[in-house]
Design a protein around this motif. Sequence first.
Motif, PDB file in Angstrom:
ATOM      1  N   MET A 169       0.854  -1.196   0.000  1.00  0.00           N
ATOM      2  CA  MET A 169       0.000   0.000   0.000  1.00  0.00           C
ATOM      3  C   MET A 169       0.886   1.240   0.000  1.00  0.00           C
ATOM      4  N   ASP A 175      -6.382   0.538  -2.353  1.00  0.00           N
ATOM      5  CA  ASP A 175      -5.015   0.598  -1.845  1.00  0.00           C
ATOM      6  C   ASP A 175      -4.355   1.953  -2.081  1.00  0.00           C
ATOM      7  N   GLN A 221      -4.057   5.844  -0.908  1.00  0.00           N
ATOM      8  CA  GLN A 221      -4.339   6.802   0.157  1.00  0.00           C
ATOM      9  C   GLN A 221      -3.645   8.122  -0.134  1.00  0.00           C
TER      10      GLN A 221
END
Length: 488
Positions: free
Chosen positions: A1, A31, A33
Amino acid sequence: MAKFVIAGKADCPYYAKAELLADYLQKNLPDFQIFKITQHPDVWEEWLRDVCEKNKWSHQKSPIIWRELLDRGGKGSLLGGYNEFLEHAQLYYGVTSSMSTEMMMVIAQENLEVHRERAQRKESVEDLVSPLRVWITSASTLTSCSLIPFLLSGDVFGRHTVMSLTLFNQQQAEENLQSLAMEVEDLASPLLRSVAVCTRMEEAFLQAHVVILLDDSTVQEVHSLEDCLRQRASLYQLYGQLLEKNAHDSVRVIVGGKTFVNLRTVLLKRFAPSIAHNIIAVALAVEGEAKALLARKLKTASSCIKNVIIWGNITGNHYIDLRKARVYKQESAIWGPPQFSRPILDLIFDSEWLKTEFVESVQTLTTTGKHFGSILAAHSIGQFGIPEGIVFSMPVKFENGTWVVLTDLKDTEISKEMMMEMTSDLIQEKLVALGELLTFQPHKSENEVQKRDENISSITEDQEERKLSNEHKDSILINLDEVNHTRP
């Protein structure tokens, strides 16, 4: 991630376009951010320069976008600006942006207005929170310069405690205080609400929550120890009156330094009786020197030395007790987890070093210049058989917001003679300072008295022998004279 950090000027249209693209990706990719950092245009360039210097990046425009690899400890990898971020989105996710220039400008203006509103709300909240008002006396000294960054680190009063700092000293030190105040402001600490300078004695300690009394800087010339002691009495009588009059009802006072720490504390308790229970002094100067010497001997860090106890008069006749001292994290044949420790006296086999060089080094350092030895009033520590009315260093701990004396420590008994030696000097310091005793007479141990008596006896015997010898010589001279007078 992966987490993408997007930072930019609040009024930058390309920052607006980048954050909307990032919002879309985060919403549609599990996944993916993002973390946004919006900076006011006035501070953007300085902020960007600091970030690039810290990470050894080269970037000059808004926005700046980097990737933090969470599975690799969060290390940042610079992606670039808006164009590089758009290419990344197209290449890896097949997503692009078709926002018009007009829309970009509208969103950029909205970002700036939102940023201003948030800044205003933050300032309003800070104004509602009353800061901790901290006063430092003799603030132009080197000790104060070293202390202030430590106070602002958050390790002393808490990482969320905002404070207002007041630097106090005599009128002739005002220029130095102003320079120091500017340097403190340059630290840009988020915990510092304001810093002020005070040189007017009548305004000292106004609404103070915490007062730190360092070594006194005096301009009057003194010619004897007794004059020096009495000078402290007059000054701390004034300090006590000002604390009673000006300070906050719950003020806490810490007495530190390397000169007459015990005496200054007991005088302050005498002249500020309503806050006497909130006045303490610390033996950290002596304790720190002792730990440093032990650490060098054991080839470890002084922070690994714990439970060194200081008994008695911090800046005078004291005893450094190593019977409970332990060392942590020392590299040796015996090793254990972080909480594992060993008694220091089991590791220092050179007992002669402890009795001579160690003691002499600490005495030299202290005369020239958390669980630890602190000081409490004697009436609260009668368990050790210490007379009332003095301040005496001993082992304590901080528990439930107050200091608690460790009276249940095993194998820490102090001999009656040693206790008498330490308390006697403290009593005399107090009596001389208050004018109840004319001269200070250091306590003499029984061995010293016996040795003195032996010396006096030896001197008397020598005098008697010389007297008899002289009488014998006179007799010889007389006899010779008689011979000379009878000679034809």
